[in-house]
Scaffold this active site. Structure first.
Site, PDB file in Angstrom:
ATOM      1  N   GLU A 401       0.874  -1.634   0.375  1.00 44.21           N
ATOM      2  CA  GLU A 401      -0.140  -0.108  -0.114  1.00 44.21           C
ATOM      3  C   GLU A 401       0.644   1.500  -0.297  1.00 44.21           C
ATOM      4  OE1 GLU A 401      -2.816  -0.592   3.043  1.00 44.21           O
ATOM      5  OE2 GLU A 401      -3.820  -2.549   2.434  1.00 44.21           O
ATOM      6  N   ASP A 521     -12.536 -10.153  -0.826  1.00 48.93           N
ATOM      7  CA  ASP A 521     -13.902 -10.269   0.302  1.00 48.93           C
ATOM      8  C   ASP A 521     -14.793  -9.306  -0.580  1.00 48.93           C
ATOM      9  OD1 ASP A 521     -12.758  -7.366   1.313  1.00 48.93           O
ATOM     10  OD2 ASP A 521     -12.157  -8.292   3.424  1.00 48.93           O
TER      11      ASP A 521
HETATM   12  C1  XIL Z   1      -6.790  -6.164   8.603  1.00 48.92           C
HETATM   13  C2  XIL Z   1      -6.731  -7.527   9.164  1.00 48.92           C
HETATM   14  O1  XIL Z   1      -7.599  -7.597   8.820  1.00 48.92           O
HETATM   15  C3  XIL Z   1      -7.706  -6.423  10.586  1.00 48.92           C
HETATM   16  O2  XIL Z   1      -7.177  -7.955  11.134  1.00 48.92           O
HETATM   17  C4  XIL Z   1      -6.755  -5.945  11.368  1.00 48.92           C
HETATM   18  O3  XIL Z   1      -7.174  -5.467  11.886  1.00 48.92           O
HETATM   19  C5  XIL Z   1      -6.096  -5.220   9.886  1.00 48.92           C
HETATM   20  O4  XIL Z   1      -5.640  -5.587   8.532  1.00 48.92           O
HETATM   21  N1  XIL Z   1      -5.305  -4.537   4.158  1.00 48.92           N
HETATM   22  C6  XIL Z   1      -3.334  -5.593   4.316  1.00 48.92           C
HETATM   23  C7  XIL Z   1      -3.945  -6.462   5.136  1.00 48.92           C
HETATM   24  O5  XIL Z   1      -3.235  -5.542   3.452  1.00 48.92           O
HETATM   25  O6  XIL Z   1      -2.935  -6.717   6.157  1.00 48.92           O
HETATM   26  C8  XIL Z   1      -5.939  -5.814   6.370  1.00 48.92           C
HETATM   27  O7  XIL Z   1      -6.069  -6.923   7.127  1.00 48.92           O
HETATM   28  C9  XIL Z   1      -6.425  -5.425   5.283  1.00 48.92           C
HETATM   29  C10 XIL Z   1      -6.128  -4.150   4.817  1.00 48.92           C
END
Ligand code: XIL
Length: 685
Positions: A401, A521
């Site tokens: 990101e 998702d």
């Molecule tokens: C998310 C997790 O699923 C959560 O449990 C946590 O609180 C926040 O992060 N992009 C990513 C992931 O690369 O690592 C993130 O995962 C969701 C968005």
């Protein structure tokens, strides 16, 4: 009891981890159960118990979410071995599933109880309380006393965070790879959440287990089991209740070792008889998993092992958890997941190495670091993780990101890494990662980059093309694939646009870069309704088909198994139901829609009857192909598609491989899909 505040080191709270909201683990709740450690209502496989509904609204989501390390009055970003504790999560604890009922559950107070005086008949010792005064704006205050045989904590002034007022017990001896049953009765004068945790008794106050329970004025018995991975002769056991004034009372506290719950035998519900993982020659399907629910929930484990080919740790490798203190690495939770994956024949994906979110406090606070110091930190982190798992992880999300919109321009996101190193931090990270494990495939991973034509997607493509042109070692692009439908049912223009996704995959193929769907998702704006469900089914199936059809896409990971342990409700308060299994761990229609896509192929990846394959099947969640009609709406197959994926004549009959009922089911999906008008959808993480 006197407080032990003086012994506690306060760690500065970092706001950076606003996303770090943990969804509660399995929990069984016996509403109104009396004292004495009522046995769990859980069923044989540790399933069951009532569904514990979420924390109070307003506690949800972000603001408490930061890997809250609990510890008394400590905040923080160093949180939580493996759990990214934090967010009270609008709807945290959901369906009970690891209740020990049946296995280790016992009625009455167990003799193996690791805590003493959990009944508070007359005195509170050795239990103690603590109220944090670390934030002058939120000077928490607590009166802790035994009232009618219960231990009651009255918060005359709330803290800023739930861990600002706690009731604790010091010195529990925890053994690694041992399941523990926690049971207690609790009530409050108003509906409010409380957290219960085991964890380190000193900085960085790592949580070994933490969950949230919803309290009501009626005393309820809460009970669950979890798998402890830590070796700690003196762990802390703690209740956190600090964010709201009022009174919370607890009683009948039991923490005791119990036998491991039995993992139920798993049989796929897919009509084809083949679980997802049987198709790994065609596409490897993975899921994100989180501790502790993952290692503690036998049914969850059975499904993941039974269906999937890969896992990604949802949180345990985030820098705040894996390097909570500079140069102090905590691999416990990741090692636990890796061991489980190896035992069950699943591939493991490293995620993420360099990311600005869920960064540890020590890093966020070190604002004066220069470029060289920051590069040294980056290299040390990459080396430590990749060396430990060298040869074991075939894929790593090296940079996560890093592109964002800054004043209207899609460019490098201002982060600790970018701002202190410069924009070559990405190059440097990939070069270091390649050197650390030359066998691993290296990915850049981001959201909203799935569709060609989206400015961010186009900017990231330029980034990757530029890296390739300069021989920076990048092997694949991770398209996270987080999509959604609004609560209103509306979606924004052209999202998801499967043709744009296909075009995006194709342009990466042209520059020799593989595509992985890394976190997909489809979250649903509440309330759930059949039309939204149908959009979700269509989304999962179409995206899977697009990946199958692309010659350079062989990996498809969903971000979490089920709505039980979803990251969504605690991160996006108005959304839920994002996943392919529901909160009772039953497969949803989306599961069958994905299965229907796979059922068009033999498990060696060849299309059944020599007719399936990409093109014609793509448009309608695999439905066009399924019903044997031409693939209306399907995207053209990629010209470069390999034989096993591209020999498509537009229709597909798989009746030879499915039962009549199954065929009917699939046909029903096809019809539903066909009924859908082309919806306008939006994309946002
Ligand atoms: C998310 C997790 O699923 C959560 O449990 C946590 O609180 C926040 O992060 N992009 C990513 C992931 O690369 O690592 C993130 O995962 C969701 C968005």
């Amino acid at each position: 009891m006197s407080t032990t505040a003086s012994a506690l080191k306060l760690i500065k709270f970092s706001a950076l981890a606003a996303l770090c909201a943990w969804t509660a683990p399995a929990l069984a709740q016996n509403a109104g159960a009396g004292a004495g450690g009522a046995p769990s209502t859980g069923g044989a496989a540790g399933m069951g118990g009532m569904v514990a509904s979420g924390g109070t609204a307003g506690d949800g989501g972000g603001e408490t979410a930061t890997g809250g390390v609990g510890g008394m009055g400590v905040g923080g970003d160093t949180a939580a071995g493996g759990m990214s504790a934090g967010g009270m999560g609008g709807e945290p604890a959901s369906a009970g599933s690891t209740a020990s009922g049946g296995e280790g559950g016992s009625g009455g107070m167990a003799t193996s109880n690791l805590v003493s005086n959990g009944t508070f008949d007359t005195v509170k010792d050795p239990w103690w309380g603590n109220a944090s005064d670390s934030d002058p704006e939120f000077p928490a205050d607590q009166l802790l006393e035994v009232v009618e045989g219960r231990l009651c904590s009255t918060m005359t002034q709330a803290g800023k965070n739930i861990w600002d007022v706690v009731v604790g017990y010091t010195g529990v001896a925890l053994v690694p790879n041992q399941h523990y049953r926690i049971s207690f009765s609790a009530s409050a004068d108003i509906e409010r959440p409380m957290k219960v945790k085991t964890g380190l008794n000193a900085a960085p106050w790592t949580d070994y287990f933490i969950t949230s329970v919803p309290l009501t004025p009626t005393a309820q018995t809460f009970e669950f089991t979890y798998l402890n991975l830590r070796d700690d002769a003196a762990a802390q056991f703690q209740f956190q209740m600090g964010k709201t004034p009022g009174t919370v009372c607890i009683d009948d506290v039991v923490l005791e070792p119990v036998p491991a719950p039995v993992v139920p035998a798993y049989q796929t519900p897919a009509p084809s008889g083949h679980p997802f993982k049987d198709y790994k020659a065609l596409v490897k399907i993975g899921t994100a998993v989180d501790t502790p629910i993952f290692l503690s929930n036998p049914q969850h484990n059975a499904i993941v092992a039974g269906e999937f080919s890969m896992i990604t740790p949802a949180n345990s490798m985030k820098m705040n958890l894996i390097q909570p203190v500079q140069d102090m690495f905590d691999f416990t939770d990741t090692d636990g997941l890796v061991a489980w994956a190896e035992a069950n024949g699943l591939e493991f994906r490293g995620h993420p190495l360099i990311w600005h979110t869920q960064a540890p406090g020590w890093l966020n606070d070190a604002t004066t670091l220069g470029r060289d110091e920051m590069i040294a930190i980056m290299y040390a982190h990459i080396d430590a993780l990749m060396t430990r798992y060298a040869g074991k992880f075939p894929f790593w999300d090296v940079v996560n990101e890093a592109i964002d919109s800054v004043e209207g321009t899609w460019t490098f996101r201002p982060t600790i890494w970018h701002d202190r190193i410069g924009m070559d931090f990405i190059d440097l990270a990939f070069q270091r990662a390649r050197a650390a494990d030359p066998t691993a495939k290296l990915l850049y991973n981001d959201y909203n980059i799935e569709q060609m034509g989206h400015p961010k997607a186009d900017r990231v493509f330029e980034l990757v093309r530029d890296m390739k042109s300069r021989n920076i070692p990048i092997d694949a692009i991770g398209l996270q694939g987080h999509y959604f439908v609004e609560p209103s049912g509306e979606t924004a223009l052209g999202v998801p646009d499967m043709q744009a996704i296909r075009n995006n995959m194709a342009r990466y193929a042209e520059i020799g870069v593989d595509v992985h769907i890394t976190e997909t998702d489809f979250r649903i704006g509440k309330p759930l309704d059949p039309a939204k469900t149908e959009l979700q089914n269509k989304f999962y199936a179409e995206l899977l088909q697009a990946c199958i059809d692309a010659p350079n896409c062989k990996h498809f990971t969903v971000w979490g198994l089920s709505d039980l342990d979803s990251w969504v409700p605690s991160t996006f308060a108005e959304f839920d139901h994002a996943h392919v299994w529901d909160a009772q761990l039953a497969p949803k229609p989306a599961y069958f829609a994905m299965s229907a896509v796979l059922a068009k192929y033999n498990t060696d990846g060849t299309p059944i009857m020599g007719t399936a394959g990409g093109a014609g099947m793509a448009g309608m969640a695999g439905s066009a192909g399924m019903t044997g009609t031409a693939g209306t709406g399907g995207a053209p197959a990629s010209p470069a598609a390999p034989a096993a994926k591209s020999e498509d004549s537009g229709g597909c009959s798989f009746a030879s491989r499915t039962s009549g009922t199954a065929t009917g089911l699939l046909a029903a999906f096809a019809m539903l899909g066909a009924l859908l008008s082309r919806r306008r959808k939006s994309q946002r993480r």
